[in-house]
Structures are given as structure tokens and as C-alpha cells.
Write an enzyme that holds these catalytic residues in place. Structure first.
Site, PDB file in Angstrom:
ATOM      1  N   SER A 115       0.867  -1.191   0.000  1.00 42.57           N
ATOM      2  CA  SER A 115       0.000   0.000   0.000  1.00 42.57           C
ATOM      3  C   SER A 115       0.895   1.229   0.000  1.00 42.57           C
ATOM      4  CB  SER A 115      -0.903  -0.001   1.240  1.00 42.57           C
ATOM      5  OG  SER A 115      -1.781  -1.094   1.211  1.00 42.57           O
ATOM      6  N   LYS A 190      -7.375   1.728  -2.262  1.00 38.34           N
ATOM      7  CA  LYS A 190      -6.867   1.279  -0.962  1.00 38.34           C
ATOM      8  C   LYS A 190      -6.840   2.432   0.035  1.00 38.34           C
ATOM      9  CE  LYS A 190      -5.145  -1.182   2.313  1.00 38.34           C
ATOM     10  NZ  LYS A 190      -3.888  -1.929   2.286  1.00 38.34           N
ATOM     11  N   LYS A 258       0.832   5.646   8.256  1.00 38.20           N
ATOM     12  CA  LYS A 258       1.378   5.920   6.926  1.00 38.20           C
ATOM     13  C   LYS A 258       0.262   6.048   5.894  1.00 38.20           C
ATOM     14  CE  LYS A 258       2.278   2.532   4.514  1.00 38.20           C
ATOM     15  NZ  LYS A 258       1.628   1.649   3.515  1.00 38.20           N
TER      16      LYS A 258
END
Length: 313
Positions: A115, A190, A258
């Protein structure tokens, strides 16, 4: 060296499934290890590489091979899978002198399950094409449980023909597999996924602390809430973590931190306002700053306890 068949699991000249596909799997962490194991158990020839060598043990036990380097892993591979934490790591794995592009066979299909930032994926796809490779961004959702149970949701960006070629492999590790558009689209979807999951976890954490403050049978309460409109996969999968205060990582707070950075940055680039996303991003950052970065993201509960003046369990 010639490119592999369009479908890595099918030989069009014989009209039947090949016994196996040669796969390199780079990154054997909480998610990557069970994914690589599933591919090996499905009959594919899998060479795995991880910076921590002992992470290759489950793959070897499943019939795979422990590679000594990225170059060793990708030697002869038709498909190269990558599952590492963040954009810089993906760039390093793919573009370094000892990386994938410098050592893999021409025409290899690269599947990035990581990701990362959508713009980085788009740039890497361009580089891949220039150097004779095909790249799909295929981030996954479902956490450790989804990886272990081969029930991941996989959102795939890239060329439609490459998606079809990779579909037999996606079917081995995932349950819901959707081609969502061109390169970068998978990463964008995502990011949206991580926004929704983070907001759900935060809401569940607040509900648990709220219920406990009133002395309610919290387990019973969550059972009935799960049967109504408040029900969600987050509630199903994370309620036991919160009830037992067991936060062994299925997906670490530092990684979700993140991802929320990706969400807020990409939203700003698009001129889109995500006020709830921004708030949850700050709560995730607070959890990381408080020392909870290595815990499962359900440990956002600890942040609610801290804000409520309660001792974190």
C-alpha cells in the site's frame, strides 16, 4: 528472453493448466508470508526473499525456496510479487541496482501488493514499461486474518490484460478481486479503504469505552450491535481485541498512520475535503507518538482511554 504466456497459470499451446508458475515473492511479513505460502501450496514454484531471513521458514515448509537476495529470487521468475511497508521500500526493491528491474527476466509481470502513494505507483508503472516489464498495483485489505484465510480483498490497477493474466494467482490469495482502473487506481481505492477502516475502528473504540463507563455487559452489547446497522467487518474482527485488550498486530498502527498520510495528501492534491479523515489521521498519529505504533490498529482504543483520563490497559 521471451515474455511469459499472457496467463501465468495457463499454457495456451496445450489448452490445460500448467503445473506451476515461477514466482518471486519479495517481503514475507505479517501479510506477505501467508500469501506466499498459499501460492506455494497451490503448486506454484515460489522463491521468497526477506531482509530478515528467518521469515522464509513458513514458505520453505510449504515447499517454497528461500532466496539469498532479490536477484536470486527473481531469477527466471515469470511473476514477481512485492509486499513491503511503504513507497520508498517499493522503489528500492524495484529500481535499485540489485533490484527487480535490473535482474528479472524481460516481460515479467510485477504485482505490487504493497500500500503506497498512487503517484509513486504511476511513476513506477512508466519505468516498468520502459524497461520491458508489466506492473500491477494490487494493494489488499483484510489484515492478517484475510491473508491467512486467503480471503483478502484485492483492488487492482493496471492494464486489463495484465489483470486477467494475474487473476489465477489473485484467486489463490484473495476472495474479492476487482480491476478498478489504470495504474494507481488500486492504490487510490486502498487509500479510501483505509479511511473507512480507520473511522470504523475509532468509532468502535469510542463505543466500547462509552459502554464500559456505564457498566454495560459490553460483549453482549457488541453482539446485538453487530446484528444491526452498526454491524461491520471491523466490529466482527476487532471487538475481541478491544474486549480482551489484546493488540498483537494484524495490521500495525504505524502502517495505518502511513496510509492516513496518503489519504490526506491525496485528498489535498485532488482538492477534496476529508474532515473525518483528517481527524482520524491525527488520532492515529497520536497513538504512534504515544508508543503504540507496533500494536494492532484496534489499539486506537488506548487513545480513547487516554483522552478519557483512563489508564490504558
Amino acid at each position: 528472453m521471451p515474455a511469459p504466456p499472457a496467463d501465468p497459470g495457463h499454457d495456451p499451446h496445450h489448452g490445460q493448466e500448467k503445473d506451476m508458475t515461477d514466482i518471486a515473492f519479495i517481503g514475507l511479513g505479517i501479510m506477505g508470508s501467508p500469501m506466499a505460502v498459499h501460492l506455494a501450496k497451490a503448486g506454484h514454484q515460489v522463491a521468497g526473499y526477506n531482509l530478515t531471513p528467518d521469515r522464509t521458514k513458513p514458505l520453505v515448509a510449504a515447499g517454497g525456496r528461500a532466496a539469498s537476495s532479490i536477484a536470486d529470487a527473481v531469477d527466471g521468475a515469470e511473476v514477481v510479487c512485492v509486499m513491503v511497508p511503504d513507497s520508498p521500500e517499493v522503489q528500492e526493491v524495484l529500481t535499485a541496482e540489485d533490484g527487480v528491474f535490473a535482474n528479472a527476466r524481460q516481460g515479467a509481470l510485477v504485482i505490487d501488493f504493497s500500500s503506497i502513494r498512487p503517484d509513486v505507483t504511476v511513476d513506477l508503472a512508466v519505468t516498468a514499461k520502459e524497461q520491458g516489464f508489466r506492473l500491477l498495483d494490487a494493494p489488499v485489505s483484510g489484515g492478517e486474518a484475510g491473508a491467512v484465510n486467503a480471503a483478502l480483498s484485492i483492488m487492482v490497477g493496471g492494464d486489463a490484460a495484465d489483470f486477467e493474466a494475474a487473476k489465477p494467482l489473485f484467486d489463490v490469495v484473495g476472495k474479492t478481486i476487482v480491476h478498478v482502473g489504470a495504474n494507481g487506481s488500486g492504490q487510490t481505492v486502498k487509500a479510501a479503504n483505509q479511511l473507512i477502516v480507520a473511522a470504523n475502528i475509532q468509532a468502535l473504540a469510542e463505543a466500547v469505552v462509552f459502554l464500559e463507563a456505564y457498566g454495560v455487559d459490553t460483549k453482549a452489547a457488541l453482539e446485538v450491535l453487530g446484528g444491526g446497522l452498526a454491524g461491520s467487518k471491523v466490529l466482527d474482527q476487532k471487538k475481541e481485541n478491544m474486549l480482551s485488550r489484546s493488540f498483537d498486530p494484524g495490521f500495525r498502527i504505524e502502517l495505518h498512520h502511513k496510509d492516513m498520510g496518503i489519504v490526506t495528501s491525496a485528498a489535498r492534491e485532488a482538492g477534496v475535503v476529508v474532515p473525518l479523515g483528517a481527524l482520524v489521521a491525527q488520532l492515529m498519529a497520536s497513538a504512534k507518538a504515544s508508543g503504540d505504533g507496533g500494536l494492532d490498529h484496534s489499539a486506537l482504543l488506548r487513545g480513547v482511554e487516554r483522552l478519557s483520563g483512563l489508564a490504558s490497559s
